[in-house]
Design a protein around this motif. Structure first.
Motif, PDB file in Angstrom:
ATOM      1  N   PRO A   9       6.310   3.154  -4.651  1.00 45.06           N
ATOM      2  CA  PRO A   9       6.866   1.386  -4.341  1.00 45.06           C
ATOM      3  C   PRO A   9       8.431   1.182  -5.071  1.00 45.06           C
ATOM      4  O   PRO A   9       8.696   1.931  -5.868  1.00 45.06           O
ATOM      5  CB  PRO A   9       6.095   0.213  -4.625  1.00 45.06           C
ATOM      6  CG  PRO A   9       5.262   1.441  -4.642  1.00 45.06           C
ATOM      7  CD  PRO A   9       4.846   1.981  -5.508  1.00 45.06           C
ATOM      8  N   ILE A  58      -2.280   2.336  -4.939  1.00 44.27           N
ATOM      9  CA  ILE A  58      -1.051   3.149  -5.376  1.00 44.27           C
ATOM     10  C   ILE A  58      -2.384   4.857  -5.005  1.00 44.27           C
ATOM     11  O   ILE A  58      -3.269   4.195  -5.471  1.00 44.27           O
ATOM     12  CB  ILE A  58      -0.059   3.426  -6.509  1.00 44.27           C
ATOM     13  CG1 ILE A  58       0.790   1.909  -6.161  1.00 44.27           C
ATOM     14  CG2 ILE A  58       0.187   5.011  -6.127  1.00 44.27           C
ATOM     15  CD1 ILE A  58       1.427   2.478  -7.526  1.00 44.27           C
ATOM     16  N   THR A 113       4.560  -2.304   3.474  1.00 48.12           N
ATOM     17  CA  THR A 113       4.467  -4.107   2.851  1.00 48.12           C
ATOM     18  C   THR A 113       4.425  -5.089   3.665  1.00 48.12           C
ATOM     19  O   THR A 113       4.646  -5.163   4.922  1.00 48.12           O
ATOM     20  CB  THR A 113       5.585  -3.777   2.229  1.00 48.12           C
ATOM     21  OG1 THR A 113       6.189  -2.375   1.352  1.00 48.12           O
ATOM     22  CG2 THR A 113       6.103  -5.234   1.287  1.00 48.12           C
ATOM     23  N   TYR A 147       1.114  -0.878   0.112  1.00 48.44           N
ATOM     24  CA  TYR A 147       0.457   0.317   0.414  1.00 48.44           C
ATOM     25  C   TYR A 147       0.963   1.364  -0.090  1.00 48.44           C
ATOM     26  O   TYR A 147       1.690   1.237   1.059  1.00 48.44           O
ATOM     27  CB  TYR A 147      -0.723   0.441   1.178  1.00 48.44           C
ATOM     28  CG  TYR A 147      -1.934   1.242   1.370  1.00 48.44           C
ATOM     29  CD1 TYR A 147      -2.797   2.045   0.831  1.00 48.44           C
ATOM     30  CD2 TYR A 147      -1.002   2.298   2.779  1.00 48.44           C
ATOM     31  CE1 TYR A 147      -3.138   2.865   0.782  1.00 48.44           C
ATOM     32  CE2 TYR A 147      -2.175   3.572   3.054  1.00 48.44           C
ATOM     33  CZ  TYR A 147      -2.944   3.406   2.106  1.00 48.44           C
ATOM     34  OH  TYR A 147      -3.358   5.048   1.917  1.00 48.44           O
ATOM     35  N   ALA A 148       0.487   2.034  -1.007  1.00 50.70           N
ATOM     36  CA  ALA A 148       1.542   3.192  -1.031  1.00 50.70           C
ATOM     37  C   ALA A 148       1.042   4.580  -0.891  1.00 50.70           C
ATOM     38  O   ALA A 148       0.002   4.666  -2.064  1.00 50.70           O
ATOM     39  CB  ALA A 148       1.930   2.977  -2.609  1.00 50.70           C
ATOM     40  N   SER A 149       0.691   5.355   0.041  1.00 50.92           N
ATOM     41  CA  SER A 149       0.086   6.181   0.243  1.00 50.92           C
ATOM     42  C   SER A 149       0.867   7.850  -0.129  1.00 50.92           C
ATOM     43  O   SER A 149       0.924   9.053   0.249  1.00 50.92           O
ATOM     44  CB  SER A 149      -0.114   6.188   1.712  1.00 50.92           C
ATOM     45  OG  SER A 149       1.278   6.513   2.589  1.00 50.92           O
ATOM     46  N   HIS A 150       2.635   7.923   0.004  1.00 54.19           N
ATOM     47  CA  HIS A 150       3.016   8.681   0.264  1.00 54.19           C
ATOM     48  C   HIS A 150       4.568   8.882  -0.894  1.00 54.19           C
ATOM     49  O   HIS A 150       4.168   9.926  -2.009  1.00 54.19           O
ATOM     50  CB  HIS A 150       4.059   9.262   1.009  1.00 54.19           C
ATOM     51  CG  HIS A 150       3.750   8.710   2.192  1.00 54.19           C
ATOM     52  ND1 HIS A 150       3.248   7.780   3.456  1.00 54.19           N
ATOM     53  CD2 HIS A 150       2.735   9.565   2.925  1.00 54.19           C
ATOM     54  CE1 HIS A 150       2.640   7.715   4.315  1.00 54.19           C
ATOM     55  NE2 HIS A 150       2.374   8.972   3.950  1.00 54.19           N
ATOM     56  N   VAL A 168      -0.132  10.519  -4.840  1.00 56.11           N
ATOM     57  CA  VAL A 168       1.274   9.738  -4.401  1.00 56.11           C
ATOM     58  C   VAL A 168       1.584   9.792  -6.000  1.00 56.11           C
ATOM     59  O   VAL A 168       3.070  10.586  -7.015  1.00 56.11           O
ATOM     60  CB  VAL A 168       1.360   8.051  -4.836  1.00 56.11           C
ATOM     61  CG1 VAL A 168       2.748   7.252  -5.282  1.00 56.11           C
ATOM     62  CG2 VAL A 168       1.255   8.132  -2.791  1.00 56.11           C
ATOM     63  N   GLU A 171      -0.135   5.129   6.621  1.00 57.11           N
ATOM     64  CA  GLU A 171       0.921   4.801   6.656  1.00 57.11           C
ATOM     65  C   GLU A 171       1.208   4.154   5.451  1.00 57.11           C
ATOM     66  O   GLU A 171       0.619   3.364   5.633  1.00 57.11           O
ATOM     67  CB  GLU A 171       1.871   4.796   7.683  1.00 57.11           C
ATOM     68  CG  GLU A 171       1.712   3.568   8.334  1.00 57.11           C
ATOM     69  CD  GLU A 171       0.329   3.560   9.505  1.00 57.11           C
ATOM     70  OE1 GLU A 171       0.025   2.079  10.007  1.00 57.11           O
ATOM     71  OE2 GLU A 171       0.100   4.129   9.342  1.00 57.11           O
ATOM     72  N   GLN A 172       2.551   4.410   4.488  1.00 62.57           N
ATOM     73  CA  GLN A 172       2.257   3.234   3.438  1.00 62.57           C
ATOM     74  C   GLN A 172       3.476   1.942   4.050  1.00 62.57           C
ATOM     75  O   GLN A 172       3.967   2.349   5.368  1.00 62.57           O
ATOM     76  CB  GLN A 172       4.287   3.529   2.834  1.00 62.57           C
ATOM     77  CG  GLN A 172       4.482   3.080   1.449  1.00 62.57           C
ATOM     78  CD  GLN A 172       4.792   3.913   0.410  1.00 62.57           C
ATOM     79  OE1 GLN A 172       4.484   4.977   0.179  1.00 62.57           O
ATOM     80  NE2 GLN A 172       5.208   4.175  -0.386  1.00 62.57           N
TER      81      GLN A 172
END
Length: 284
Positions: A124, A175, A228, A118-121, A179, A225-226
């Motif tokens: 990846p 994503i 894995t 999960y990529a919030s910033h 981002v 928060e990001q």
């Protein structure tokens, strides 16, 4: 002086000690009685409960058994190990730079079969272009005062990213749309990164979902928060001060449930491509 190497570790140890104290109180026994049941000194019980001495795995199992809470032992053991791992991550970053961090995680990437990301910033790492990774790592190194080994670190990240193309690995990637609009390295670097992201959607090992900025989250999930997830047994959470490692079964379940909810918010395939293309158009 604190017996632990950083405030973050001390906080984690203190929280663990508080949980142990709660178990003892819930069991209705004194520290002296707990020590008797465990077969150790009262002083040892006191040191553990006051976060002076870190407990061993055996200590935690004995404590839980003495309190009639054997089912909680594995969670507490995982939390205890996590507290120690927290400092190792930070020390490596400060002393040896980012190349070592990339290389140290390579075996984990190679043995993991299912990644949930999960990529919030930021994009990846395994989907980053060299230019994007260089811009991002340069900023991180400058902010954290890490050794300037950005070029070597980027090379190491690119080598680690081969798992996307090699072996039996699967990546479920989510994503946040923001981002795509957060410029790392300027418009040219972002255009290249977003173009690469579009191309990556054709890879059989990848599933890429974009969570639209306008999606309604009221009954689903807020931005997190990001993180894995590695084979549902280990999670890395990216915070400002440290990379947190989560292995406690109950905490793993929380992140897996969050990922499932976030997956329901994402768009895939043609819809996801449209969102990415719009982000590229916005760079012009």
């Amino acid at each position: 002086m604190s017996p632990f190497p950083s405030p973050s570790v001390q906080d984690a140890r203190t929280a663990l000690a508080a949980r142990l104290r709660e178990l003892r109180l819930d069991a209705g026994i004194t520290g002296k009685e707990l020590a008797k049941r465990c077969g150790w000194s009262t002083a040892k019980s006191s040191r553990i409960e006051n976060a002076v001495t870190p407990p061993s795995d055996a200590d935690l199992r004995s404590w839980c058994a003495a309190c009639g809470a054997g089912g909680q032992a594995e969670d507490l053991i995982a939390a205890n190990r996590q507290a120690g791992a927290m400092y190792v991550q930070w020390k490596r970053l400060q002393r040896t730079g980012m190349k070592h961090l990339q290389e140290a995680s390579t075996p984990l990437y190679e043995r993991t079969r299912l990644f949930r990301v999960y990529a919030s910033h930021v994009i990846p790492g395994y989907l980053q272009t060299p230019a994007y990774a260089t811009a991002l790592m340069s900023t991180i190194a400058g902010f954290r005062g890490a050794p300037d080994d950005v070029r070597d670190a980027v090379d190491a990240r690119m080598r680690r990213s081969r798992v996307v193309h090699e072996g039996d690995h699967r990546f479920a990637t989510l994503i946040e749309e923001n981002v795509l609009h957060h410029r790392v390295g300027g418009a040219e670097v972002m255009a290249g990164q977003l173009g690469s992201l579009l191309a990556s959607m054709n890879l059989p090992s990848l599933s890429i979902g974009i969570i639209p900025a306008a999606v309604v989250r009221e009954q689903a999930m807020w931005m997190l928060e990001q993180f894995t997830v590695f084979d549902d047994v280990r999670i890395h959470v990216e915070l400002l001060a440290a990379k947190m490692t989560v292995t406690a079964p109950s905490e793993l379940d929380i992140y897996l449930r969050a990922f499932a909810r976030l997956s329901d918010l994402a768009v895939y395939g043609a819809e996801a491509r449209t969102v990415i293309v719009k982000a590229i158009d916005a760079l012009r």
